[in-house]
Design an enzyme around this catalytic site. Sequence first.
Site, short mmCIF file in Angstrom:
data_model
loop_
_atom_site.label_atom_id
_atom_site.label_comp_id
_atom_site.label_asym_id
_atom_site.label_seq_id
_atom_site.Cartn_x
_atom_site.Cartn_y
_atom_site.Cartn_z
N ASP A 262 45.99 13.99 13.78
CA ASP A 262 45.99 13.99 12.32
C ASP A 262 45.90 15.45 11.86
OD1 ASP A 262 46.09 13.24 9.71
OD2 ASP A 262 44.50 11.74 9.84
C1 BGC Z 1 46.13 11.82 6.82
C2 BGC Z 1 47.19 11.09 7.60
C3 BGC Z 1 48.55 11.64 7.27
C4 BGC Z 1 48.57 13.12 7.51
C5 BGC Z 1 49.91 13.79 7.28
C6 BGC Z 1 46.28 13.32 6.89
O1 BGC Z 1 45.45 13.95 5.99
O2 BGC Z 1 44.85 11.44 7.30
O3 BGC Z 1 47.10 9.70 7.35
O4 BGC Z 1 49.54 10.98 8.04
O5 BGC Z 1 47.61 13.73 6.68
O6 BGC Z 1 50.19 13.88 5.93
#
Ligand code: BGC
Length: 739
Positions: A262
């Site tokens: 993430d």
């Molecule tokens: C979120 C994810 C997301 C990623 C990319 C993160 O802050 O937790 O769910 O896919 O950002 O945007």
Amino acid sequence: MTDEKLLELFAQMTLEEKIGQLIQLDGGCYGAEELSTGPQQKLGITQDTVDVSGSVLNVLGAEKVREIQNHYLSRSRLKIPLIFMADVIYGYKTVYPIPLALGCTWDPDLIRADYHITAQEASADGCMVTFSPPVDLIRDARWGRCLESPGEDPWLNSQYAKAMVEGFQGNMAPGESMASCVKHFAAYGAVEAGREYNTVDMSERQLRQNYLPAYKAAVDAGCKLAMTSFNTVDGIPATANRWLLHDLLRKEWGFDGVIITDYAAIQELIAHGVAADSRQASQLAMEASVDIDMKTGCYANQLAPLVQDGTLDQSLIDQACLRILRLKNELGLFEDPYRGADAARAAACVEDASHAAAALRTAQEAMVLLKNKNNILPLAKTGQKIALIGPYSDSKDIIGMWAVHADRARAVTLRAAMEIILAAENFGWCVGCPTLDDLSCLGEFGNIPAMKGVSADDKTVAQWEQEALDLAQASDVVVLAMGEHMLQSGEGGSRTDITLPAPQKRLMEKLHQLGKPIVLILFNGRPLVLSDVEPYCDAILEAWFPGTAGGAAIADLLFGNVAPSGHLTTSFPQAVGQLPLYYNHFNTGRPAEGSGHHGRFTSRYMDCPNEPLYPFGFGLGYHSAAYSAVTLSSHTLSAGGSIQASVTIKNTSSIPGTEVVQLYLRDPAASVVRPVKELKGFRRLPLKPGETQTVTFDITEEMLKFYTRTMEYKAEPGTFIVMIGPNSRDVQQAEFTLE
Ligand code: BGC
Ligand code: BGC
């Protein structure tokens, strides 16, 4: 290309080029030279790194994608295309209801079809991998990301996980599909006290029994990627957790796809306290078998020195790089680096009338009728004046916080939809009150700058209120369009007070004093505590954030063009102090009822019942139904065999409707404590007025399996209870024995 050719390509790669594949940067790094300076400097990376990087985060738009890909390939030695990955979570330009609402359809086939449409729209516009589905099990409504989950049941979430992956990926044909990335692995939904990014700690039994099944279902459905979660699992952040990623996901489950972190999660290993610096953080993530570093300079700056001084085995980098190259090959990028991205096709695709129709139908199925005193709904279209009041009356902020690439302008407001159905003299509307007293807690999110909500100064608020009271006074029925601000749920949307926002409650109280019937339409991204407003309302329709077709779907339900059929997949608490709250809990040694203990000595609160306000599986229609007792084909189930459990259900009204018939099982004495009930099957059953139908469920040994005392996954002989009903509370039961 053939795998042989791919290996030839791989053999030509330098260490820097291999590491490059493991790096994901955002669009700013690939733009015009001056644009790219900022993000690059922040990450501490050079243009050389950008030139060998492997994938791009959250850039969509066919033309932009083609431009970046062309520019990148023109500078690239080996011409290995970038993958464009983005958060296309529950719709692209056509937005479906939030996943929590999709859960309430109890209709995975419908969701599969919707996600296929999403894959067509988004892939035409350059999306190759979507960071979806999120299938984190949720039990605590304080967590804002309840919005992203299908609900609190491991088995039902698994059905959705499978359907969603299949919908996105199909047979992986270009123009029809995107690779799917299940997230957030693992157990992100169990963050302590519902606080975003917080600690997760649980037994391995709990993890395997309840939290892992939905991710596993996605993997079994062929999902190509998995994303690590921000939280710890047994004291180790998921992104550095070799047991979780390598031993369990890769070895035990056989996942050979790409693991991506993430956002910035490798760098965050330092703040977690398992890495002293980004060098150690990179090493830990690599050894845990994380392939792609999203949005940090860790892998870019640390992996080469780690290999060169012998600390890190280069074979780990080789394996990760090969997994990414294989994904690129499966996506067909070596043949077509744009994967069919085409602005004209993307534009035409979104205009396809079947897409809007799908969003409408799904929104209708996702909404849950929670209360309908004296059958006030459906409303008559003529012969009365209807007042529509509240901050969501004419708002397009009904697509939910994660529809970051959506075309918000396409959203149909409730006011617009009601104006089509009602004659002008039968309809009036006003905002009535602001969404929140103070918007300052919300912060910014992604590219949603316009989402300021409805706010106003004191004088305006007083005027709005008077306008609402006058309109209500002159009307026969008041429809209130109220709820959370769209930024109060979703990522970073944890709250301790999950009641309706204060200014909306104040207005409702005043309107209630006029004595007019009140129909509350709720817009929200999580279960709310409704105990304080429920008594003011004659009817409550949970509309969630219903997506592009939201207003039209609500109007269809309000006026009975369609009957509500949604059923909750999360328990609605009576008080925030009950959280975490879920239907499949343990009985405890001193259950509130029937323990033999009395007075204060049972498992309960002094100031609130244990039960939810609305239980898992609950939802009303406009019809009524009667369930017979449960009959069994046999009271003995032999290992490997099956028995049938049946109920007969009659529509006892003159209105058509759909029952969601639910099957629950309980193992009352096992080697470890088992829940008071667990969902094991369901059937959506349309019933005509007066119609009677029998529903039969097969019960097999497979349904009785669990992680036993010795952590074997199997069923133990003995007595079982089977329960069938329209929700998890109102069930009929029978008993059988597994031999
Ligand atoms: C979120 C994810 C997301 C990623 C990319 C993160 O802050 O937790 O769910 O896919 O950002 O945007
Ligand atoms: C309490 C114990 C106590 C026992 C005997 C139980 O109900 O939980 O703490 O020692 O009664 O009085």
